[in-house]
Scaffold this motif. Sequence first.
Motif, PDB file in Angstrom:
ATOM      1  N   LYS A  40       0.828  -1.201   0.000  1.00 32.05           N
ATOM      2  CA  LYS A  40       0.000   0.000   0.000  1.00 32.05           C
ATOM      3  C   LYS A  40       0.863   1.252   0.000  1.00 32.05           C
ATOM      4  O   LYS A  40       0.580   2.232  -0.714  1.00 32.05           O
ATOM      5  CB  LYS A  40      -0.920  -0.015   1.225  1.00 32.05           C
ATOM      6  CG  LYS A  40      -1.910   1.137   1.279  1.00 32.05           C
ATOM      7  CD  LYS A  40      -2.814   1.012   2.509  1.00 32.05           C
ATOM      8  CE  LYS A  40      -3.798   2.178   2.585  1.00 32.05           C
ATOM      9  NZ  LYS A  40      -4.672   2.069   3.795  1.00 32.05           N
ATOM     10  N   ALA A  41       1.923   1.249   0.787  1.00 28.44           N
ATOM     11  CA  ALA A  41       2.825   2.400   0.867  1.00 28.44           C
ATOM     12  C   ALA A  41       3.527   2.640  -0.465  1.00 28.44           C
ATOM     13  O   ALA A  41       3.676   3.787  -0.902  1.00 28.44           O
ATOM     14  CB  ALA A  41       3.851   2.185   1.969  1.00 28.44           C
ATOM     15  N   VAL A  42       3.960   1.567  -1.122  1.00 28.20           N
ATOM     16  CA  VAL A  42       4.620   1.685  -2.425  1.00 28.20           C
ATOM     17  C   VAL A  42       3.666   2.275  -3.454  1.00 28.20           C
ATOM     18  O   VAL A  42       4.042   3.168  -4.227  1.00 28.20           O
ATOM     19  CB  VAL A  42       5.138   0.308  -2.899  1.00 28.20           C
ATOM     20  CG1 VAL A  42       5.530   0.349  -4.372  1.00 28.20           C
ATOM     21  CG2 VAL A  42       6.320  -0.134  -2.050  1.00 28.20           C
ATOM     22  N   GLN A  51       3.035  12.856  -9.339  1.00 26.59           N
ATOM     23  CA  GLN A  51       2.574  14.239  -9.325  1.00 26.59           C
ATOM     24  C   GLN A  51       3.588  15.153  -8.622  1.00 26.59           C
ATOM     25  O   GLN A  51       3.238  16.177  -8.080  1.00 26.59           O
ATOM     26  CB  GLN A  51       1.189  14.318  -8.677  1.00 26.59           C
ATOM     27  CG  GLN A  51       0.142  13.557  -9.486  1.00 26.59           C
ATOM     28  CD  GLN A  51      -1.282  13.817  -9.048  1.00 26.59           C
ATOM     29  OE1 GLN A  51      -1.553  14.053  -7.876  1.00 26.59           O
ATOM     30  NE2 GLN A  51      -2.208  13.780  -9.997  1.00 26.59           N
ATOM     31  N   TYR A  52       4.862  14.711  -8.652  1.00 27.22           N
ATOM     32  CA  TYR A  52       5.999  15.550  -8.272  1.00 27.22           C
ATOM     33  C   TYR A  52       6.067  15.865  -6.784  1.00 27.22           C
ATOM     34  O   TYR A  52       6.749  16.801  -6.384  1.00 27.22           O
ATOM     35  CB  TYR A  52       6.002  16.848  -9.104  1.00 27.22           C
ATOM     36  CG  TYR A  52       5.658  16.579 -10.556  1.00 27.22           C
ATOM     37  CD1 TYR A  52       6.559  15.939 -11.399  1.00 27.22           C
ATOM     38  CD2 TYR A  52       4.406  16.907 -11.068  1.00 27.22           C
ATOM     39  CE1 TYR A  52       6.233  15.651 -12.728  1.00 27.22           C
ATOM     40  CE2 TYR A  52       4.070  16.625 -12.390  1.00 27.22           C
ATOM     41  CZ  TYR A  52       4.987  15.989 -13.213  1.00 27.22           C
ATOM     42  OH  TYR A  52       4.645  15.693 -14.516  1.00 27.22           O
ATOM     43  N   GLN A  53       5.426  15.043  -5.973  1.00 32.62           N
ATOM     44  CA  GLN A  53       5.460  15.223  -4.518  1.00 32.62           C
ATOM     45  C   GLN A  53       6.475  14.235  -3.934  1.00 32.62           C
ATOM     46  O   GLN A  53       6.139  13.287  -3.237  1.00 32.62           O
ATOM     47  CB  GLN A  53       4.065  15.008  -3.923  1.00 32.62           C
ATOM     48  CG  GLN A  53       2.992  15.875  -4.544  1.00 32.62           C
ATOM     49  CD  GLN A  53       3.273  17.355  -4.397  1.00 32.62           C
ATOM     50  OE1 GLN A  53       3.213  17.899  -3.302  1.00 32.62           O
ATOM     51  NE2 GLN A  53       3.577  18.023  -5.503  1.00 32.62           N
ATOM     52  N   TYR A  54       7.758  14.490  -4.220  1.00 30.31           N
ATOM     53  CA  TYR A  54       8.808  13.529  -3.884  1.00 30.31           C
ATOM     54  C   TYR A  54       9.062  13.436  -2.387  1.00 30.31           C
ATOM     55  O   TYR A  54       9.264  12.335  -1.853  1.00 30.31           O
ATOM     56  CB  TYR A  54      10.093  13.910  -4.623  1.00 30.31           C
ATOM     57  CG  TYR A  54       9.916  13.986  -6.121  1.00 30.31           C
ATOM     58  CD1 TYR A  54       9.671  12.844  -6.869  1.00 30.31           C
ATOM     59  CD2 TYR A  54       9.973  15.210  -6.788  1.00 30.31           C
ATOM     60  CE1 TYR A  54       9.498  12.909  -8.248  1.00 30.31           C
ATOM     61  CE2 TYR A  54       9.806  15.279  -8.163  1.00 30.31           C
ATOM     62  CZ  TYR A  54       9.568  14.133  -8.889  1.00 30.31           C
ATOM     63  OH  TYR A  54       9.383  14.204 -10.241  1.00 30.31           O
ATOM     64  N   VAL A  60       6.174   8.564   3.059  1.00 25.72           N
ATOM     65  CA  VAL A  60       5.281   7.398   3.081  1.00 25.72           C
ATOM     66  C   VAL A  60       6.075   6.094   3.144  1.00 25.72           C
ATOM     67  O   VAL A  60       5.673   5.128   3.801  1.00 25.72           O
ATOM     68  CB  VAL A  60       4.370   7.409   1.829  1.00 25.72           C
ATOM     69  CG1 VAL A  60       3.647   6.079   1.666  1.00 25.72           C
ATOM     70  CG2 VAL A  60       3.351   8.536   1.915  1.00 25.72           C
ATOM     71  N   LEU A  61       7.232   6.069   2.494  1.00 24.42           N
ATOM     72  CA  LEU A  61       8.053   4.853   2.448  1.00 24.42           C
ATOM     73  C   LEU A  61       8.884   4.654   3.714  1.00 24.42           C
ATOM     74  O   LEU A  61       9.447   3.570   3.926  1.00 24.42           O
ATOM     75  CB  LEU A  61       8.984   4.898   1.242  1.00 24.42           C
ATOM     76  CG  LEU A  61       8.318   4.829  -0.132  1.00 24.42           C
ATOM     77  CD1 LEU A  61       9.363   5.013  -1.221  1.00 24.42           C
ATOM     78  CD2 LEU A  61       7.565   3.518  -0.330  1.00 24.42           C
ATOM     79  N   SER A  62       8.957   5.687   4.547  1.00 21.52           N
ATOM     80  CA  SER A  62       9.766   5.602   5.755  1.00 21.52           C
ATOM     81  C   SER A  62       9.307   4.441   6.642  1.00 21.52           C
ATOM     82  O   SER A  62       8.115   4.283   6.920  1.00 21.52           O
ATOM     83  CB  SER A  62       9.676   6.916   6.534  1.00 21.52           C
ATOM     84  OG  SER A  62      10.415   6.844   7.728  1.00 21.52           O
ATOM     85  N   GLY A  63      10.245   3.615   7.080  1.00 25.17           N
ATOM     86  CA  GLY A  63       9.921   2.484   7.941  1.00 25.17           C
ATOM     87  C   GLY A  63       9.627   1.201   7.199  1.00 25.17           C
ATOM     88  O   GLY A  63       9.478   0.137   7.815  1.00 25.17           O
ATOM     89  N   THR A  68      11.723  -3.681  -3.496  1.00 30.01           N
ATOM     90  CA  THR A  68      10.820  -2.775  -4.218  1.00 30.01           C
ATOM     91  C   THR A  68      10.879  -1.373  -3.619  1.00 30.01           C
ATOM     92  O   THR A  68      10.923  -0.377  -4.342  1.00 30.01           O
ATOM     93  CB  THR A  68       9.370  -3.288  -4.167  1.00 30.01           C
ATOM     94  OG1 THR A  68       9.317  -4.600  -4.730  1.00 30.01           O
ATOM     95  CG2 THR A  68       8.439  -2.379  -4.954  1.00 30.01           C
ATOM     96  N   VAL A  69      10.885  -1.309  -2.289  1.00 27.72           N
ATOM     97  CA  VAL A  69      10.966  -0.024  -1.595  1.00 27.72           C
ATOM     98  C   VAL A  69      12.293   0.654  -1.908  1.00 27.72           C
ATOM     99  O   VAL A  69      12.338   1.847  -2.234  1.00 27.72           O
ATOM    100  CB  VAL A  69      10.813  -0.219  -0.069  1.00 27.72           C
ATOM    101  CG1 VAL A  69      11.104   1.086   0.667  1.00 27.72           C
ATOM    102  CG2 VAL A  69       9.409  -0.700   0.260  1.00 27.72           C
TER     103      VAL A  69
END
Length: 410
Positions: A40-42, A51-54, A60-63, A68-69
């Motif tokens: 879900k996080a990926v 949409q350029y919100q890096y 979101v990927l933290s933790g 893949t992550v």
Amino acid sequence: MIKTKKTSLFIGLILGASLGIYGNIDDDVMAAKTDSQTTKAVKQAKSLSQQYQYKEAKAVLSGHKGSTVNHLKTSINNQQSKLVTWDDPTKISHLFYHSLIVDPGKAFSSKQAQGYKDYMVTIDEFMPMLNQLYDNGYVLINFKDIISIDKQGKVTFKPVKLPEGKKPLIISQDDVNYYEYMKNSGFADKLVVNKHGDVKNQYTNNGQKKIGDYDMVLIIDTFIKKHPDFSYGGSKGVVAETGYNGALGYRSSESQYGDTKKTHREAKKATKVANAMKKEGWQFASHSWGHINMTTDSVDDIKKDTALWQKEVQPIVGKTPVLIFPFGADIGSFTNYTNDNAKYTYLKSSGFSIFDNVDASQTSWGQLTNDYYRNARINVDGIRLHETMTGENTVLNDFFNTKDFYHRDK
């Protein structure tokens, strides 16, 4: 049953084995939950990065862990390292439209035919424009992305960072009111919220009501679902509202239609539409209540008109710092506004800090002070498209190739 040492040992072995089995099941369940959360996080991070919100994507990927992550984090970091910063408030292009024509046959044979030919474009003309804007690297933003206004009214410009080759663009639409005079002229009737909670248009054709994408807002919504990278962080565009015929196609003006139960119902329906639009990334602007000319009208006229807008339209669309001048009629020249400009000081005190005029002499124009941001819009309509075809004005050539879709002059 008499318990012996052997019996107790046997029971203990079974219980121990059972506990071990259950422990493994718990571990498997936890692992499955973790995998599901990571998946879900990926997915969410990919959507944000599209949409350029890096920064938000990496948060979101933290933790989360896994190949893949790690691969996605590397990709995001690589994209971030190549971003171009748009920090010049004079370089933000802004195109604007009026309501799109659904049925040109009806529109161009009506009593207002010449006005429609001059100031409107058809859906069949708009669609190739949209595709070419996307192909040419434009990305939709709105004023919330570039302008910050604090509680004291101080205005600050916020830079936008985009990949090389991408360019920020504001698109706005004037008079999204579906005026009474447009009825049965080949335009949509109103904006509605369908049973799924989505905003759509109602369009009546020969007495038959249809629900679908019959104007700019819905066409852009659908386009961005297919091309999410056409939007910066989910932003769509700016919708300019007057009030004398109500808002968003609803006859909600008490001063025009009376303080009645029907008027209140219309206002409630319009508010539901406006709230749904804002959730979808649309921003609202005042276009004055009565579509007045703020260049020639007096300060008292502007005060009366603004009071009506605040009373009848603001409760529906919410407060907005954006004022889009009807007719592009600005309250000053292209030099800075000053405090001896009574129209400016009144409008600023009424909560407006972003002002939009019209200038088709260049692809972008902006003016930033601590107190306001002015932004020039380019009209995309029959007049401008005709001038583009004849070479009289070439400003639209930076955005799309008019010859590919404009065939009215033939």
